[in-house]
Write a protein that holds these residues in place. Structure first.
Motif, PDB file in Angstrom:
ATOM      1  N   PRO A  47     -71.257  14.459  -5.112  1.00 13.70           N
ATOM      2  CA  PRO A  47     -70.027  13.780  -5.559  1.00 13.70           C
ATOM      3  C   PRO A  47     -69.239  13.222  -4.375  1.00 13.70           C
ATOM      4  CG  PRO A  47     -69.762  16.155  -5.683  1.00 13.70           C
ATOM      5  CD  PRO A  47     -71.207  15.911  -5.373  1.00 13.70           C
ATOM      6  N   LEU A  48     -68.499  12.147  -4.633  1.00 17.71           N
ATOM      7  CA  LEU A  48     -67.685  11.528  -3.587  1.00 17.71           C
ATOM      8  C   LEU A  48     -66.235  12.009  -3.619  1.00 17.71           C
ATOM      9  CD1 LEU A  48     -68.983   7.839  -3.812  1.00 17.71           C
ATOM     10  CD2 LEU A  48     -69.877   9.765  -2.473  1.00 17.71           C
ATOM     11  N   PHE A  49     -65.808  12.567  -4.761  1.00 23.36           N
ATOM     12  CA  PHE A  49     -64.457  13.093  -4.893  1.00 23.36           C
ATOM     13  C   PHE A  49     -64.495  14.552  -5.316  1.00 23.36           C
ATOM     14  CE2 PHE A  49     -63.617   8.562  -5.216  1.00 23.36           C
ATOM     15  CZ  PHE A  49     -62.437   8.422  -4.502  1.00 23.36           C
ATOM     16  N   ASP A  50     -63.527  15.304  -4.814  1.00 15.68           N
ATOM     17  CA  ASP A  50     -63.388  16.717  -5.188  1.00 15.68           C
ATOM     18  C   ASP A  50     -62.651  16.787  -6.525  1.00 15.68           C
ATOM     19  OD1 ASP A  50     -62.929  19.383  -5.484  1.00 15.68           O
ATOM     20  OD2 ASP A  50     -61.884  19.666  -3.576  1.00 15.68           O
ATOM     21  N   ARG A  51     -63.367  17.106  -7.605  1.00 13.15           N
ATOM     22  CA  ARG A  51     -62.789  17.097  -8.943  1.00 13.15           C
ATOM     23  C   ARG A  51     -61.896  18.304  -9.216  1.00 13.15           C
ATOM     24  NH1 ARG A  51     -64.596  12.387  -8.525  1.00 13.15           N
ATOM     25  NH2 ARG A  51     -65.902  11.415 -10.103  1.00 13.15           N
ATOM     26  N   SER A  52     -61.877  19.297  -8.314  1.00 15.13           N
ATOM     27  CA  SER A  52     -61.040  20.483  -8.526  1.00 15.13           C
ATOM     28  C   SER A  52     -59.591  20.258  -8.105  1.00 15.13           C
ATOM     29  CB  SER A  52     -61.614  21.677  -7.745  1.00 15.13           C
ATOM     30  OG  SER A  52     -61.545  21.440  -6.332  1.00 15.13           O
ATOM     31  N   SER A  53     -59.334  19.142  -7.445  1.00 19.63           N
ATOM     32  CA  SER A  53     -57.983  18.845  -6.959  1.00 19.63           C
ATOM     33  C   SER A  53     -57.292  17.882  -7.899  1.00 19.63           C
ATOM     34  CB  SER A  53     -58.044  18.241  -5.554  1.00 19.63           C
ATOM     35  OG  SER A  53     -56.768  17.824  -5.127  1.00 19.63           O
ATOM     36  N   ARG A  54     -55.965  18.029  -8.035  1.00 25.02           N
ATOM     37  CA  ARG A  54     -55.190  17.111  -8.862  1.00 25.02           C
ATOM     38  C   ARG A  54     -55.193  15.710  -8.277  1.00 25.02           C
ATOM     39  NH1 ARG A  54     -49.599  19.765 -11.189  1.00 25.02           N
ATOM     40  NH2 ARG A  54     -50.548  21.175 -12.719  1.00 25.02           N
ATOM     41  N   GLN A  55     -55.112  15.638  -6.938  1.00 23.22           N
ATOM     42  CA  GLN A  55     -55.146  14.339  -6.275  1.00 23.22           C
ATOM     43  C   GLN A  55     -56.595  13.913  -6.039  1.00 23.22           C
ATOM     44  OE1 GLN A  55     -52.618  14.783  -2.762  1.00 23.22           O
ATOM     45  NE2 GLN A  55     -51.053  13.603  -3.834  1.00 23.22           N
ATOM     46  N   SER A  56     -56.769  12.640  -5.792  1.00 24.20           N
ATOM     47  CA  SER A  56     -58.109  12.089  -5.562  1.00 24.20           C
ATOM     48  C   SER A  56     -58.486  12.302  -4.101  1.00 24.20           C
ATOM     49  CB  SER A  56     -58.141  10.607  -5.928  1.00 24.20           C
ATOM     50  OG  SER A  56     -57.755  10.414  -7.268  1.00 24.20           O
ATOM     51  N   VAL A  57     -59.113  13.448  -3.828  1.00 26.22           N
ATOM     52  CA  VAL A  57     -59.481  13.836  -2.467  1.00 26.22           C
ATOM     53  C   VAL A  57     -60.978  13.645  -2.266  1.00 26.22           C
ATOM     54  CG1 VAL A  57     -59.486  15.702  -0.770  1.00 26.22           C
ATOM     55  CG2 VAL A  57     -57.598  15.512  -2.407  1.00 26.22           C
ATOM     56  N   LEU A  58     -61.325  12.995  -1.173  1.00 20.22           N
ATOM     57  CA  LEU A  58     -62.734  12.736  -0.889  1.00 20.22           C
ATOM     58  C   LEU A  58     -63.462  13.990  -0.433  1.00 20.22           C
ATOM     59  CD1 LEU A  58     -62.446   9.382   1.108  1.00 20.22           C
ATOM     60  CD2 LEU A  58     -63.362   9.654  -1.207  1.00 20.22           C
ATOM     61  N   THR A  59     -64.726  14.087  -0.801  1.00 26.84           N
ATOM     62  CA  THR A  59     -65.604  15.107  -0.239  1.00 26.84           C
ATOM     63  C   THR A  59     -66.084  14.632   1.130  1.00 26.84           C
ATOM     64  OG1 THR A  59     -67.555  14.096  -1.239  1.00 26.84           O
ATOM     65  CG2 THR A  59     -66.373  15.746  -2.558  1.00 26.84           C
ATOM     66  N   SER A  60     -66.885  15.456   1.788  1.00 24.67           N
ATOM     67  CA  SER A  60     -67.431  15.066   3.084  1.00 24.67           C
ATOM     68  C   SER A  60     -68.281  13.805   2.943  1.00 24.67           C
ATOM     69  CB  SER A  60     -68.277  16.203   3.660  1.00 24.67           C
ATOM     70  OG  SER A  60     -68.908  15.803   4.859  1.00 24.67           O
ATOM     71  N   LYS A  61     -69.093  13.739   1.890  1.00 26.72           N
ATOM     72  CA  LYS A  61     -69.913  12.549   1.642  1.00 26.72           C
ATOM     73  C   LYS A  61     -69.007  11.348   1.331  1.00 26.72           C
ATOM     74  CE  LYS A  61     -73.733  11.988   1.335  1.00 26.72           C
ATOM     75  NZ  LYS A  61     -74.718  11.419   2.290  1.00 26.72           N
ATOM     76  N   GLY A  62     -67.949  11.601   0.577  1.00 27.97           N
ATOM     77  CA  GLY A  62     -67.019  10.531   0.233  1.00 27.97           C
ATOM     78  C   GLY A  62     -66.350   9.934   1.455  1.00 27.97           C
ATOM     79  N   ARG A  63     -66.002  10.786   2.427  1.00 25.61           N
ATOM     80  CA  ARG A  63     -65.370  10.282   3.660  1.00 25.61           C
ATOM     81  C   ARG A  63     -66.332   9.408   4.445  1.00 25.61           C
ATOM     82  NH1 ARG A  63     -63.139  15.539   3.526  1.00 25.61           N
ATOM     83  NH2 ARG A  63     -64.733  16.365   4.953  1.00 25.61           N
TER      84      ARG A  63
END
Length: 307
Positions: A47-63
């Motif tokens: 995944p490119l975004f961390d779905r556990s956070s309320r805000q749209s935070v990128l994962t390591s791959k997403g960054r």
């Protein structure tokens, strides 16, 4: 195949912190942003975004993908500027200026931008300096022309020029050529811009000088209004000389000489360095070429004032 719209969606969701904010900035619906992100994520095993956070935070791959997306968007900007055709993709340009720019050379600046980029959507805003820089920081505007810089690595600051400030008043108050004494100056109210204006801190050593204890002041957030108040005879004020030269030529205002010297008013261009950098740099160069704070106050050819 990956698309620039997918890259653009990822970049702005990551930059602005939400799908809704990215949709508002790109002038598309939130569902469109979600669709583009979904299409992009389907190409990766992680995944490119961390779905556990309320805000749209990128994962390591997403960054990692965001960095690539930024490079692609910058290259697209350069390609668009190189092509310079009327078929260039339209986008929003949110420009913030002070009233001094708006009342002088802003119309010619906007006309030049539209001529060069026919598909562009222009959104000019006029405000005091403090408000403009705040909106720039909040990403609500992209490019600012005002008398102050913001020292942050995400912004580019370019010096535009300086303006001479002078004491002015109605000839009904004072019309002499000698230096006005402090006692004579303090007889009249001081007409000055309000706290949100950059003139206040620039003129701090003058208007807040204990040697000049004005008994009465009238504050206003509009420079043209201050000129009118002064021309009416309500007090003395501090204004850009070139910009209000027609008032002097028409006999409505008089330039006063004073022992209290005034600093120069410097203007700057400030814009973000993380998107559309090549475009902003070109607009900055156009601004430097067109900058003329006397432009709209020159008497148009053939016009008869007072009719």
């Amino acid at each position: 195949m990956f698309t620039l719209k997918q890259m653009e969606a990822l970049y702005w969701v990551a930059t602005l912190g939400s799908f809704e904010a990215a949709g508002s900035y790109l002038n598309v619906t939130q569902s469109t942003i979600s669709k583009r992100i979904g299409e992009l994520e389907s190409r990766f095993s992680a995944p490119l975004f961390d779905r556990s956070s309320r805000q749209s935070v990128l994962t390591s791959k997403g960054r990692d993908i965001r960095d690539i997306a930024e490079q692609m968007l910058r290259l697209n900007d350069r390609l668009t500027l190189t092509a310079r055709t009327s078929n260039a993709p339209p986008f929003r340009f949110r420009l913030g200026v002070t009233d001094l720019v708006a009342l002088s050379w802003l119309p010619e600046l906007l006309a030049t931008i539209l001529d060069r980029y026919p598909g562009i959507s222009l959104e000019p805003e006029i405000d005091l300096t403090a408000g403009l820089l705040e909106r720039l920081t909040e990403r609500k505007i992209d490019f600012v022309i005002c008398p102050r810089v913001t020292q942050h690595p995400q912004f580019v600051n370019m010096r535009l020029g300086e303006i001479e400030l002078v004491w002015m008043c109605s000839p009904k108050i004072y019309n002499g050529s000698e230096v006005l004494t402090k006692v004579e100056m303090l007889r009249y109210p001081l007409l000055i811009q309000s706290a949100g204006s950059m003139l206040r801190p620039i003129l701090h050593d003058v208007i807040d000088n204990p040697r000049l204890p004005f008994g009465k002041t009238i504050s206003c957030n509009n420079m043209a209004a201050l000129a009118e108040l002064a021309a009416y005879g309500l007090g003395i004020t501090i204004l850009p000389k070139a910009f209000f030269s027609r008032y002097v030529d028409d006999g409505r205002l008089h330039v006063m000489k004073s022992e209290f010297e005034l600093p120069k008013l410097e203007y700057f261009i400030t814009y973000r360095n993380d998107y559309n950098g090549a475009f902003f740099e070109e607009i900055a160069e156009i601004s430097r070429d067109l900058c003329d704070f006397t432009k709209d106050l020159k008497k148009p050819e053939g016009e008869v004032f007072g009719n």
